[in-house]
Write a protein that holds these residues in place. Sequence first.
Motif, PDB file in Angstrom:
ATOM      1  N   ILE A  44       9.722   6.154   3.501  1.00  9.07           N
ATOM      2  CA  ILE A  44       9.136   7.488   3.647  1.00  9.07           C
ATOM      3  C   ILE A  44       9.773   8.275   2.806  1.00  9.07           C
ATOM      4  O   ILE A  44      11.108   7.849   2.392  1.00  9.07           O
ATOM      5  N   SER A  45       9.206   9.306   2.176  1.00  8.93           N
ATOM      6  CA  SER A  45       9.352  10.274   1.014  1.00  8.93           C
ATOM      7  C   SER A  45       8.316  11.640   0.933  1.00  8.93           C
ATOM      8  O   SER A  45       7.254  11.546   1.868  1.00  8.93           O
ATOM      9  N   LEU A  74       0.954  -0.702   0.005  1.00  8.84           N
ATOM     10  CA  LEU A  74       0.236   0.345   0.084  1.00  8.84           C
ATOM     11  C   LEU A  74       0.878   1.226  -0.119  1.00  8.84           C
ATOM     12  O   LEU A  74       1.922   1.073   0.973  1.00  8.84           O
ATOM     13  N   ARG A  75       0.431   2.262  -0.089  1.00  6.83           N
ATOM     14  CA  ARG A  75       1.137   3.819  -0.371  1.00  6.83           C
ATOM     15  C   ARG A  75       0.313   4.412   0.563  1.00  6.83           C
ATOM     16  O   ARG A  75      -1.154   4.854  -0.216  1.00  6.83           O
ATOM     17  N   LEU A  76       0.409   5.489   0.911  1.00  8.78           N
ATOM     18  CA  LEU A  76      -0.514   5.649   2.162  1.00  8.78           C
ATOM     19  C   LEU A  76       0.036   7.447   1.443  1.00  8.78           C
ATOM     20  O   LEU A  76       1.262   7.415   1.030  1.00  8.78           O
ATOM     21  N   SER A  77      -0.472   8.247   1.489  1.00  4.34           N
ATOM     22  CA  SER A  77      -0.010  10.027   0.918  1.00  4.34           C
ATOM     23  C   SER A  77      -0.770  10.845   2.367  1.00  4.34           C
ATOM     24  O   SER A  77      -1.509  10.489   3.235  1.00  4.34           O
ATOM     25  N   TRP A 120       5.543   9.991   9.618  1.00  4.15           N
ATOM     26  CA  TRP A 120       4.146   8.816  10.225  1.00  4.15           C
ATOM     27  C   TRP A 120       4.349   8.156  11.405  1.00  4.15           C
ATOM     28  O   TRP A 120       5.495   8.062  12.265  1.00  4.15           O
ATOM     29  N   PHE A 121       3.449   8.048  11.796  1.00  2.00           N
ATOM     30  CA  PHE A 121       2.739   7.391  12.978  1.00  2.00           C
ATOM     31  C   PHE A 121       1.955   6.383  13.423  1.00  2.00           C
ATOM     32  O   PHE A 121       0.999   6.359  11.388  1.00  2.00           O
ATOM     33  N   VAL A 158       3.863  14.038   1.702  1.00  2.48           N
ATOM     34  CA  VAL A 158       4.610  13.090   2.249  1.00  2.48           C
ATOM     35  C   VAL A 158       3.848  11.728   2.022  1.00  2.48           C
ATOM     36  O   VAL A 158       2.289  11.501   2.221  1.00  2.48           O
ATOM     37  N   TYR A 159       4.743  10.877   1.596  1.00  2.00           N
ATOM     38  CA  TYR A 159       4.375   9.639   1.441  1.00  2.00           C
ATOM     39  C   TYR A 159       5.038   7.995   2.227  1.00  2.00           C
ATOM     40  O   TYR A 159       6.080   8.647   2.941  1.00  2.00           O
TER      41      TYR A 159
END
Length: 119
Positions: free
Chosen positions: A70-71, A18-21, A36-37, A79-80
Amino acid sequence: QVQLVESGGGLVQAGDSLRLSCVASGRTFSGHYMAWFRQAPGKEREFVARIVWSGGSTYHADSVKGRFTISRDSARNSVYLQMNSLQPEDTAIYYCAADGRVVGRYDYWGQGTQVTVSS
């Protein structure tokens, strides 16, 4: 004031990706870190990863190192979190956070996005 909005969560099977944004809006972000937490049911919130907004250097928790990345995209104020080889223990609500006047003090939080990994 900085607003953070996460997206990209969902229900996946073990081994999936998965990719979170997270998009920052409002006052131009001028902090040092975005991070990210995550918080699993019945557990405390856990640090996952952070990135230096200006330079791009990253740090990942041992529990996700080698699987999550993370990026950021400065032009998109985003941020991803790329999550590979997901496991059931990664199930949690994932939150985006940003610091402000005090480096490392996360003053701004998103609402969170649910990630559920089935075995």
